[in-house]
Scaffold this active site. Structure first.
Site, PDB file in Angstrom:
ATOM      1  N   HIS A 180      30.080 -13.703 -12.902  1.00 38.45           N
ATOM      2  CA  HIS A 180      29.898 -13.352 -11.476  1.00 38.45           C
ATOM      3  C   HIS A 180      28.428 -13.241 -11.087  1.00 38.45           C
ATOM      4  O   HIS A 180      28.109 -13.190  -9.910  1.00 38.45           O
ATOM      5  CB  HIS A 180      30.601 -12.023 -11.179  1.00 38.45           C
ATOM      6  N   ASP A 391      20.936 -12.631  -6.548  1.00 37.93           N
ATOM      7  CA  ASP A 391      22.347 -12.233  -6.495  1.00 37.93           C
ATOM      8  C   ASP A 391      23.205 -13.434  -6.899  1.00 37.93           C
ATOM      9  O   ASP A 391      22.905 -14.553  -6.484  1.00 37.93           O
ATOM     10  CB  ASP A 391      22.696 -11.831  -5.042  1.00 37.93           C
TER      11      ASP A 391
HETATM   12  C1  G6P Z   1      28.853  -6.560  -9.953  1.00 40.92           C
HETATM   13  C2  G6P Z   1      29.304  -7.093 -11.301  1.00 40.92           C
HETATM   14  C3  G6P Z   1      30.675  -6.554 -11.666  1.00 40.92           C
HETATM   15  C4  G6P Z   1      30.690  -5.039 -11.560  1.00 40.92           C
HETATM   16  C5  G6P Z   1      30.228  -4.593 -10.185  1.00 40.92           C
HETATM   17  C6  G6P Z   1      30.162  -3.077 -10.027  1.00 40.92           C
HETATM   18  O1  G6P Z   1      29.634  -7.082  -8.939  1.00 40.92           O
HETATM   19  O2  G6P Z   1      29.301  -8.508 -11.278  1.00 40.92           O
HETATM   20  O3  G6P Z   1      31.011  -6.935 -12.980  1.00 40.92           O
HETATM   21  O4  G6P Z   1      31.963  -4.526 -11.828  1.00 40.92           O
HETATM   22  O5  G6P Z   1      28.941  -5.133  -9.932  1.00 40.92           O
HETATM   23  O6  G6P Z   1      29.388  -2.525 -11.034  1.00 40.92           O
HETATM   24  P1  G6P Z   1      29.992  -1.476 -12.071  1.00 40.92           P
HETATM   25  O7  G6P Z   1      28.916  -1.314 -13.103  1.00 40.92           O
HETATM   26  O8  G6P Z   1      30.238  -0.254 -11.268  1.00 40.92           O
HETATM   27  O9  G6P Z   1      31.248  -2.054 -12.638  1.00 40.92           O
END
Ligand code: G6P
Length: 492
Positions: A180, A391
């Site tokens: 992602h 991003d």
């Molecule tokens: C981004 C990453 C995700 C992640 C999200 C929230 O979108 O690509 O993998 O889950 O951020 O971050 P966190 O550390 O809270 O999962």
């Protein structure tokens, strides 16, 4: 159980779980819901933060199957349960693993490294060891829940070793991986002491997806340079006992466009938007930013640029407001703490210097809000400001386009977001260039109605044609076809 805006479940009615296991499995560090234990010991589940969950939740709701992931709390074993038409399979993490695997290697090593090193990546051997242990646990859990020949879709940078580990345990599976976030160029990736392990981990998949073609070509270049496998156009042919082919391509992710539009047009969101405007003193122009509080999002630059527009008098604080929401994120990681303090300080300084008694020019909210409230914020944004330094995609930009009613809104978008490749009609900025950013923000706010509408019409067409369903269909169809996905390559 927490329910979000779409309640229909598994609408294609394909059974994705049998007694022998699930035929479709998503594996991600995060589950779609976080387990929260209140002070009174009461348990609650909340939607987990971030773009990955926003994107994949409707995919699972539609397809059914199993979602393997961590439930967000340390030192807790949680039993599998049903949620919105699919099965949740929690993977536990100890408090030490949260520190080393999640906050450490995932978010203080890989996250900054993969985002152009906009913060300094830290390398610690014990963090990597924890990453290996946790990736192995995810692979084992997946091997337990997947039916023979199932399709398994592993997600994101926290789990890059899983494809290979899983193939060793279960060679019968069809394994896809999607990253992602950006995949960095060789010049940066080469810093990683475990660069070969990371590449070999991903090569365990039959198909590796990236947000933009540059990610796929960075990956293939590294495979050619750092491993012995043979790279031919968009694929690597693996040398060794298991001679499968791993294809690398770009699949730009999207959102449930209709779901967001319906939510923003619901009577609740409309009422909430009116209330919000009234609370802000019914200003004539509303600028909005909505981000996780992350140093990749360019918040320092954005707040400074907006602050200067107010202090110079280009924007009048009496009839203009800048509403910035920063969702708390990774709060125990040092860089995130520093960022929080910096933004508090900056906003406080600007608000104390500009404006008078009454509403401050910058309304800064450090909090998470339900999706309906976000939709109301998108509704009232005359100008939406999305200015990351780097991003993978940025789904907030797409959500705004889906939610803002009519054609009069304007999107200011960083050139360094993956979304800039698709949302070409946005008002583009280089977030490092403060004067340039101020000019573009003002152009977006004052452009002719005709120009704004022409741009917004094109943007709305883009997000309504390229939805999350299409993204998932495309990836999974290619994955089903294994190596025979046509001759075209988009890795260039
Ligand atoms: C981004 C990453 C995700 C992640 C999200 C929230 O979108 O690509 O993998 O889950 O951020 O971050 P966190 O550390 O809270 O999962």
């Amino acid at each position: 159980m927490y329910k979000d805006f779409q309640e229909e479940t598994n609408v294609n009615n394909t059974p994705q779980s049998t007694e022998q296991g699930a035929t479709f499995v998503v594996v991600a560090n995060r589950l779609p819901v976080d387990r929260i234990v209140g002070e009174d010991g009461e348990i609650d589940w909340q939607t987990a933060p971030g773009g990955l969950v926003t994107a994949l939740e409707p995919v699972m709701r539609q397809r059914g199957g199993s979602w393997v992931g961590w439930h967000g709390a340390p030192d807790e074993e949680v039993e599998p349960f049903e949620h919105d038409g699919y099965t949740i399979e929690p993977v536990p993490l100890s408090a030490q693993e949260v520190v080393e695997y999640y906050e450490g290697f995932s978010n203080a090593t890989l996250w900054p490294l993969y985002h152009d090193s906009v913060a300094f990546p830290e390398y610690h051997r014990e963090w990597y060891e924890a990453y290996e242990v946790v990736n192995q646990r995810f692979a084992e859990k997946t091997a337990q829940v997947a039916a023979h020949g199932a399709t398994v879709w592993v997600q994101d940078y926290q789990l890059q070793l899983v494809p290979r580990m899983l193939r060793e345990l279960r060679p019968d599976l069809n394994i896809g991986f999607f990253l992602h976030i950006p995949f960095p160029p060789m010049e940066l990736f080469d810093q990683l002491p475990w660069r070969v392990e990371m590449l070999e981990g991903l090569l365990g998949a039959d198909l590796v997806g990236f947000q933009v073609p540059g990610g796929a070509s960075n990956f293939l270049r590294l495979v050619r340079r750092r491993t012995e496998h043979r790279v031919d156009r968009d694929r690597a042919k693996l040398v060794g006992p298991d001679q499968h082919t791993c294809v690398a391509r770009a699949y730009p992710i999207s959102i449930d466009t209709q779901g967001f539009a319906d939510l923003a047009n619901s009577p609740e969101a409309i009422a909430e938007a009116e209330q919000l405007l009234a609370d802000l003193g019914n200003p004539s122009k509303v600028f909005v930013g909505i981000d996780r509080l992350d140093y990749t999002k360019g918040l320092r630059q954005r707040v400074r640029a907006m602050g200067e527009l107010f202090s110079e008098g280009t924007l009048d604080p009496h009839d203009t407001v800048f509403l910035q929401v920063a969702t708390p994120s990774r709060e125990r990681v040092d860089e995130y703490r520093r960022l929080r303090d910096d933004i508090d300080l900056l906003v406080g300084r600007i608000n104390s210097e500009v404006g008078g008694v009454g509403r401050p020019p910058i309304v800064y909210l450090h909090a998470s809000f339900p999706r309906a409230t976000m939709a109301a914020m998108y509704r009232i944004a005359d100008v939406m400001i999305v200015t990351p330094l780097r991003d993978g995609m940025n789904l907030v930009a797409k959500e705004y386009i889906a939610c803002n009613p009519g054609l009069d809104g304007a999107l200011v978008l960083s050139e360094f977001a993956g979304a800039a490749r698709e949302l070409r009609q946005a008002y583009m900025v280089n977030p490092y260039d403060l004067n340039g950013m101020k000019e573009v923000v003002m152009k977006a706010a004052t452009d002719s109605t005709q120009n704004r509408r022409r741009r917004m019409r094109a943007l709305k067409k883009q997000v309504s044609e390229n939805t999350i369903d299409k993204w998932a269909d495309k990836f999974l169809t290619d994955l089903d076809a294994k190596g025979d996905m046509g001759k075209d390559t988009n890795a260039g």
